[in-house]
Design an enzyme around this catalytic site. Structure first.
Site, mmCIF file in Angstrom:
data_model
loop_
_atom_site.group_PDB
_atom_site.id
_atom_site.type_symbol
_atom_site.label_atom_id
_atom_site.label_comp_id
_atom_site.label_asym_id
_atom_site.label_seq_id
_atom_site.Cartn_x
_atom_site.Cartn_y
_atom_site.Cartn_z
ATOM 1 N N HIS A 96 -21.549 12.978 -11.073
ATOM 2 C CA HIS A 96 -20.861 12.393 -9.910
ATOM 3 C C HIS A 96 -20.169 11.102 -10.357
ATOM 4 O O HIS A 96 -20.672 10.384 -11.227
ATOM 5 C CB HIS A 96 -21.875 12.115 -8.798
ATOM 6 N N GLU A 98 -20.075 8.288 -9.144
ATOM 7 C CA GLU A 98 -20.917 7.081 -9.062
ATOM 8 C C GLU A 98 -21.867 7.010 -10.248
ATOM 9 O O GLU A 98 -22.208 5.915 -10.708
ATOM 10 C CB GLU A 98 -21.663 7.063 -7.710
ATOM 11 N N GLY A 174 -15.593 8.221 -0.275
ATOM 12 C CA GLY A 174 -16.124 7.165 0.579
ATOM 13 C C GLY A 174 -15.074 6.184 1.062
ATOM 14 O O GLY A 174 -15.400 5.136 1.617
ATOM 15 N N SER A 214 -14.011 12.345 1.149
ATOM 16 C CA SER A 214 -13.759 12.120 2.580
ATOM 17 C C SER A 214 -13.470 13.409 3.355
ATOM 18 O O SER A 214 -12.606 13.435 4.223
ATOM 19 C CB SER A 214 -12.628 11.096 2.765
HETATM 20 C C1 PEP Z 1 -19.262 12.340 -2.570
HETATM 21 O O1 PEP Z 1 -20.103 11.465 -2.578
HETATM 22 O O2 PEP Z 1 -19.322 13.235 -3.401
HETATM 23 C C2 PEP Z 1 -18.214 12.279 -1.555
HETATM 24 C C3 PEP Z 1 -17.234 13.145 -1.637
HETATM 25 O O3 PEP Z 1 -18.313 11.305 -0.579
HETATM 26 P P1 PEP Z 1 -17.412 11.179 0.756
HETATM 27 O O4 PEP Z 1 -17.388 12.534 1.391
HETATM 28 O O5 PEP Z 1 -18.112 10.149 1.588
HETATM 29 O O6 PEP Z 1 -16.047 10.750 0.308
#
Ligand code: PEP
Length: 252
Positions: A96, A98, A174, A214
């Site tokens: 991911h 992050e 996000g 998102s």
């Molecule tokens: C994610 O964390 O993989 C993600 C896509 O987050 P969000 O849907 O909040 O953008």
């Protein structure tokens, strides 16, 4: 028709009580799924065991958000494939953005973890995505190609049957900024072509490529209508039963 996988990445949200509440909410809203649709929830490690128990007999599958590349040993703070499997996980999110950004994970490590996951009968959801700066420099294709080649390196055709790819543009995670369906489709098509070049078309045609960034109830259906988008990896909108169920229903 390809399979569709909707996965919810709970990130570092929900203690055990909140986990039980959300799972009960999802179970009451998602009582049955069409055979080609798989729904996976990925709570934090501390909630996996209770989630595994609560999900028994439901159509929802369980995944972890990460795992160690090691089998066991003196690796303080790490969690092995065996631990997540014994909690009931079938899937594991790897690489991911992050993890890449805050924990320094690189394609090589993600590839090592992917091999370990597949050998352990787990299905890895392998994340790739460009940053805003990379998109603005016009090097999205180059970045995605390098990441896809890196995370799939050395995987056999048979191993690929367990792999899910998640295209998640970092600038859309996000932030409330979703890639337009056309922008997402363009990259998904490119990834599928790349998979066909590394392997072959029949395999590329079957490979599930999720979109993440998102995804919300009001944009899910249009994203899912694109030829090469096979579901979603959902962050923020998976934390409420109503919104996650609405996204799943958009894929049915
Ligand atoms: C994610 O964390 O993989 C993600 C896509 O987050 P969000 O849907 O909040 O953008």
């Amino acid at each position: 028709m390809r399979n569709v996988i909707i996965a919810g990445n709970w990130k570092m949200y929900k203690d055990m009580t909140a986990t039980a509440e959300l799972i009960e909410g999802l179970k009451s809203r998602l009582t049955s799924l069409p055979p080609r649709v798989t729904v996976v929830i990925c709570p934090p490690f501390t909630s996996l065991a209770i989630a595994g128990t609560l999900l028994k007999g439901s159509p929802l599958a369980l995944g972890a958000q990460n795992m160690s590349q090691h089998d066991e040993g003196a690796f303080t703070g790490e969690i092995s494939w065996n631990m997540i499997r014994s909690a009931g996980c079938e899937y594991v999110i790897l690489g991911h953005s992050e993890r890449r950004q805050y924990f320094g994970e690189k394609d090589e490590l993600i590839n090592t973890k992917a091999k370990k996951a597949i050998a352990s009968m787990l299905k890895p959801i392998l994340c790739v995505g460009e940053t805003l700066a990379e998109r603005e420099q016009g090097i999205t294709d180059r970045i995605i190609t390098a990441q896809v080649r890196g995370v799939l390196s050395g995987l056999t055709r048979a191993e690929m049957s367990s792999v899910v790819i998640a295209y998640e543009p970092v600038w859309a995670i996000g932030t409330g900024k979703t890639a337009t369906p056309a922008q997402a489709q363009e990259v998904h098509q490119m990834i599928r072509k790349l998979v066909s070049q590394i392997y072959d078309w029949p395999l590329a045609e079957q490979t599930v490529i999720q979109y993440g960034g998102s995804v919300k109830p009001d944009n899910a259906a249009e994203l899912f209508s694109q030829n090469d988008i096979d579901g979603a990896l959902v962050g923020g909108a998976c934390l409420k039963a109503d919104s996650f169920a609405a996204i799943v229903n958009a894929a049915k």
